[in-house]
Design an enzyme around this catalytic site. Sequence first.
Site, PDB file in Angstrom:
ATOM      1  N   HIS A  82       0.818  -1.212   0.000  1.00 57.04           N
ATOM      2  CA  HIS A  82       0.000   0.000   0.000  1.00 57.04           C
ATOM      3  C   HIS A  82       0.853   1.264   0.000  1.00 57.04           C
ATOM      4  O   HIS A  82       0.368   2.329  -0.397  1.00 57.04           O
ATOM      5  CB  HIS A  82      -0.959  -0.019   1.189  1.00 57.04           C
ATOM      6  N   HIS A 245      -2.026 -12.395  -2.195  1.00 57.08           N
ATOM      7  CA  HIS A 245      -3.102 -13.061  -1.479  1.00 57.08           C
ATOM      8  C   HIS A 245      -2.766 -14.493  -1.101  1.00 57.08           C
ATOM      9  O   HIS A 245      -3.597 -15.184  -0.503  1.00 57.08           O
ATOM     10  CB  HIS A 245      -4.387 -13.005  -2.302  1.00 57.08           C
TER      11      HIS A 245
END
Length: 715
Positions: A82, A245
């Site tokens: 992020h 993920h």
Amino acid sequence: MSSQDRKSNREWWPSQLDLDPLDQNAQRADPLGEEFDYAEAFESLDLESVKDDIEDVMTTSQDWWPADYGHYGPFFIRMAWHSAGTYRASDGRGGAAGGRQRFAPISSWPDNANLDKARRLLWPVKQKYGKNLSWSDLIILAGNVAIESMGFRTFGFAGGREDAFDTDKAANWGPEDELETNERFDEPGEIQEGLGASVMGLIYVNPEGPDGQPDPMASAKNIRQTFSRMAMNDKQTAALIAGGHTFGKVHGADDPEENVGPEPEAAPIEQQGLGWEHEGATQGAMITSGIEGPWTSSPTEWDMGYVDNLMEYEWEPEKGPGGAWQWTPKEGQDVATAPDAQGGSEPVTPMMLTTDIALKRDPDYREIMETFQENPMEFGMAFAKAWYKLTHRDMGPPERFLGPEVPEETMVWQDPIPDVEHDLIGEQEIKALKSELLDSELSIQRLVKTAWASASTYRDSDKRGGANGARIRLRPQRDWEANEPAELAEALDTLEAIKEEFNGSRSDDVRVSLADLIVLGGNAAIEAAAAEAGYDVEIPFEPGRTDASQEQTDVDSFEALKPTIDGFRNYIHDSVDRPAEELLVDDAELLNLTLEETTALVGGMRALGATYQGSDIGVLTDRPGALTNDFFVNLLSMDTEWEQSSESEQLYEGYDRDTGELDWRGSRIDLIFGSNARLRAISEVYAAEDGEEQLVEDFVDAWHKVMTLDRFDLE
């Protein structure tokens, strides 16, 4: 009176030109001091020891924020992702450099919920190494260490990101007034030009699906657009999502709107910069996204669990415990369960996001995912390279990369430039080449515009562009409208002939590159123009640029540098729908210019007549080609009355107050230097009877700065 009781000038006059971005360039808030050399400080680190310290922090769960599965690795990956993932190719802003995840608005975006805790967990490492290790490097390094700790070999790591100490005042994150809203679509599925994410406050797209609806195909469209805007293709996008993920879980044990406190920027003072406070003694009861569950049965190990789960099982949407849409395996399927994140006895069934299902439903993404499933080694390499690109995309060319883990391979997205393999021209050769350039068929204006077009592509945001490499002669830059392709081609042919003649005549190893010759031509022209005005100046020239090849140039990526406006050449494309002066400020900020430098460059370029297509717009002088202060003198003169032209909203006409005759034409970019109070104050200095010499000096300094912005070898 508190700050809440008083209004800023911008609040009183919302249409006032915002010059804060250029003030940011002039006044960098940096407690480390001008003498501090971060590159030298970073190189003094024992990187392996730093990584060991990060590993210790990452595997030691803290009571105040317990680690999922006893390992903060997935948390640190999210933090690093992020931090880097705000990058967008359109203007090079965002990204990990500067460590601006620490500041508003990014620090308080809903997508970054609880990442304030990740940085606090890393504080002991930052505190130990102090100024030798920037937050921006530490955040990315922690992501790499996390991936390696969980069994994956990363492609490499480079240090060299210096910390910022304030938010980026030039970055436009979107038009919305509220977080988690989306008023950025020109038409359904098409995000406004220049923006990266699909929703305010998110890094990319809504994990539930567009508008919070579980529509995988619509989600795939948003994913493709947002990732392409950070210069990722489909394979890189799929690899990043699948690789990221593979680790960790999402947290939606309850509804975040009802059970989570305010973000850090709105939190009370006693929380000391932390936000999103909510009840729950363990992280298992904590809330981030409103979506709950892991993707795989082994959330702290690198394996094929994510890819296999996604591709082998059927999934259906349901509302999770946090009230958000997520996907669960259809009944009757034996999907391997994961342990409870906090050591509870109940096993947990993996879940998927709408954005995950999009990779299975979209035909192009599905083909890539099937290839990954069949070839785990290809998947691993694709993730390693995509992660490296994600976390290093905004650092510029590889000569800026520091540390023992910098890969030997240079990728095309790093804008490679050949090494210097010849002796450089000296004072005698420079003098002879200047004379030849001025005696050529190229005018003062053409020499200046060619050099400017080459160097002004530079963006300090991601250290891309600039004169080094002479990419102005390559696709796509040679074809850009702002560069006047036909005239540019003729100029490049002349410069190439001068280069070939010079290099062919040498009996030694001294050579000149076209990149150096282009800059030298601009310098020679400006020195001649200053002499025409009565000033003897010499612009510093540092040879050492080389010429890149077309194969070393990512055409699609470089297209993002194409100007729709160049206020310095008074070029404004018809598609521009914002006030041109705002875009001038934006361009000047990317060139790392101050208000004074911007003003001097615009006024000087107008005096030289170095305008797009040789137009007289803004050339407020009767002697174009001489480096005078005439632009400022005539702009500020009360002998002229300005009116908007009927031809264009961008064009103005200046009439003699006494005779009514048309004397001048100017653009909004020209008139802003008389209209805006701060710019007028600077213009008055240059327009004064004793101001011309200062203008010449300031113009020369600013010109040299722009010509060398990409010369990282000189730092």
